[in-house]
Design an enzyme around this catalytic site. Structure first.
Site, short mmCIF file in Angstrom:
data_model
loop_
_atom_site.label_atom_id
_atom_site.label_comp_id
_atom_site.label_asym_id
_atom_site.label_seq_id
_atom_site.Cartn_x
_atom_site.Cartn_y
_atom_site.Cartn_z
N LYS A 84 -6.52 29.23 -52.07
CA LYS A 84 -5.66 29.46 -53.23
C LYS A 84 -5.35 28.16 -53.99
CE LYS A 84 -3.39 33.71 -51.85
NZ LYS A 84 -2.14 34.41 -51.57
N ASP A 135 0.73 36.89 -57.17
CA ASP A 135 1.55 37.09 -55.95
C ASP A 135 3.04 37.19 -56.30
OD1 ASP A 135 -0.43 37.22 -54.03
OD2 ASP A 135 -0.46 35.05 -53.68
P1 NAP Z 1 0.92 29.17 -45.77
O1 NAP Z 1 0.73 28.54 -47.10
O2 NAP Z 1 0.05 28.78 -44.64
O3 NAP Z 1 2.47 28.94 -45.35
C1 NAP Z 1 2.97 29.44 -44.15
C2 NAP Z 1 4.43 29.06 -44.01
O4 NAP Z 1 4.93 29.70 -42.84
C3 NAP Z 1 4.69 27.58 -43.83
O5 NAP Z 1 5.92 27.27 -44.43
C4 NAP Z 1 4.75 27.42 -42.32
O6 NAP Z 1 5.62 26.37 -41.89
C5 NAP Z 1 5.37 28.72 -41.90
N1 NAP Z 1 4.92 29.11 -40.56
C6 NAP Z 1 3.67 29.47 -40.19
N2 NAP Z 1 3.63 29.77 -38.89
C7 NAP Z 1 4.88 29.58 -38.40
C8 NAP Z 1 5.47 29.70 -37.12
N3 NAP Z 1 4.78 30.12 -36.07
N4 NAP Z 1 6.78 29.42 -37.00
C9 NAP Z 1 7.49 29.01 -38.07
N5 NAP Z 1 6.99 28.86 -39.30
C10 NAP Z 1 5.70 29.15 -39.48
O7 NAP Z 1 0.76 30.77 -45.86
P2 NAP Z 1 1.05 31.69 -47.14
O8 NAP Z 1 -0.18 31.80 -47.96
O9 NAP Z 1 2.31 31.26 -47.76
O10 NAP Z 1 1.23 33.13 -46.44
C11 NAP Z 1 2.37 33.40 -45.67
C12 NAP Z 1 2.46 34.90 -45.38
O11 NAP Z 1 2.55 35.62 -46.61
C13 NAP Z 1 1.24 35.49 -44.64
O12 NAP Z 1 1.72 36.38 -43.67
C14 NAP Z 1 0.52 36.25 -45.73
O13 NAP Z 1 -0.21 37.36 -45.22
C15 NAP Z 1 1.69 36.73 -46.57
N6 NAP Z 1 1.32 37.07 -47.94
C16 NAP Z 1 1.53 38.35 -48.34
C17 NAP Z 1 1.20 38.72 -49.62
C18 NAP Z 1 1.40 40.14 -50.06
O14 NAP Z 1 0.79 40.53 -51.05
N7 NAP Z 1 2.23 40.92 -49.39
C19 NAP Z 1 0.67 37.78 -50.52
C20 NAP Z 1 0.51 36.46 -50.09
C21 NAP Z 1 0.83 36.11 -48.78
P3 NAP Z 1 5.13 24.83 -41.76
O15 NAP Z 1 5.28 24.27 -43.14
O16 NAP Z 1 6.07 24.26 -40.78
O17 NAP Z 1 3.70 24.88 -41.29
#
Ligand code: NAP
Length: 285
Positions: free
Chosen positions: A70, A106
């Site tokens: 992304k 999003d």
């Molecule tokens: P990302 O950029 O990798 O960010 C993940 C975030 O979650 C970071 O802040 C990370 O913290 C935190 N995190 C990850 N694993 C963790 C853990 N075990 N304990 C505590 N914090 C944790 O991912 P993203 O693209 O934002 O996506 C996040 C979620 O949104 C996913 O589940 C994705 O499927 C969902 N999503 C849904 C939609 C929808 O249409 N419904 C759209 C987009 C995304 P750190 O900074 O400490 O690593």
């Protein structure tokens, strides 16, 4: 029926094993009789530049972009929408006669899900869990919608600080940062009107996990949202529902980000109801 007029859409990411986008978009395209096919492009990181050149070369009409591209795809695009520019992240690319234009649906998808649920963030204090790409897209929209204050809570505190700066810089809404286990998270949740989880904690297959917020902090006016859509009812949302709170799951966001992408790709109104039925049906399987 695929023929010489068929246009290609797809999703670009890696891995794509569980993506529901091909099913959701193909059923939507078929229902409107549009001559497109939507495929999965699982692209290894070192082939991203070649893959984007391929979109132009083969005249692919558009792609959704997902993890891990992304942000990485930005340098290869010709133009960005206002949201994509602000969030520095793209989940939709449209090929406009060789010019690749990046969008971010999003955040608008999340807002559409809130509207559908009758939830208004204007004037609310909000606690946002996570500081990744989804958090930035959601926070940008919550700020623009006139929320009163956003507390960014993240495992890596530095990223929560960056997100808080981003929110205030882009939207003018006051924002603060906290680490996962800090005492102020409890106070922030107690003072908030909305709690939004944007971390993957609780996502399939680790569905027993829950972000470290204690449901005993929840008051009866709090609206609890999760962007995770598999499962639709995360442990966090179940805990909120058990207390009789309003919840908004990630299925609405997923469907609406897809519907907005569909409209960008085809110029036709998306069959949102059908898209939701397809996603809910597939998740139930
Ligand atoms: P990302 O950029 O990798 O960010 C993940 C975030 O979650 C970071 O802040 C990370 O913290 C935190 N995190 C990850 N694993 C963790 C853990 N075990 N304990 C505590 N914090 C944790 O991912 P993203 O693209 O934002 O996506 C996040 C979620 O949104 C996913 O589940 C994705 O499927 C969902 N999503 C849904 C939609 C929808 O249409 N419904 C759209 C987009 C995304 P750190 O900074 O400490 O690593």
């Amino acid at each position: 029926m695929i023929n010489t007029e068929t246009r290609i859409l797809g999703i670009l990411g890696f891995p794509l094993g569980h993506s529901l986008s091909p099913l959701m978009h193909n059923r939507a395209l078929q229902s409107l009789g549009l001559n497109y096919v939507y495929v999965a492009f699982a692209v290894a990181r070192h082939f991203l530049a070649d893959a984007v050149k391929g979109l132009r070369g083969l005249g692919v009409a558009g792609v959704n972009v997902t993890v891990p591209f992304k942000e990485e795809i930005l340098p290869y695009l010709d133009e960005l929408s206002t949201e994509a520019q602000a969030c520095q992240a793209v989940n939709v690319v449209k090929n406009c006669q060789g010019r690749l234009v990046g969008y971010n649906t999003d955040g608008p998808g999340f807002m559409a899900a809130l509207t559908e649920a009758g939830v208004t963030p204007a004037g609310q204090r909000i606690v946002l869990l996570g500081a990744g790409g989804a958090a930035r897209a959601v926070a940008y929209q919550l700020g623009r919608a006139g929320s009163q204050h956003i507390t960014c809570v993240n495992r890596t505190r530095g990223k929560a600080e960056q997100l808080a700066e981003f929110i205030t810089g882009q939207t003018g809404v006051p924002a603060s940062a906290a680490g996962w286990d800090e005492e102020e998270v409890e106070k922030a949740v107690q003072a908030a009107g909305m709690l939004v989880n944007t971390t993957p904690v609780g996502m399939f297959p680790a569905t027993r996990e829950m972000p470290p917020v204690n449901p005993e902090w929840f008051h009866h006016e709090l609206v609890v949202c999760d962007v995770i859509y598999n499962p639709a009812q995360t442990r966090l949302l179940l805990a909120a529902r058990q207390r009789g709170l309003r919840t908004v799951d990630g299925v609405g966001m997923f469907v609406h980000q897809g519907a907005l992408a569909f409209e960008i790709f085809t110029g036709c109104p998306a069959p949102v109801k059908l898209m939701r039925e397809v996603v809910v049906g597939e998740l139930a399987r």
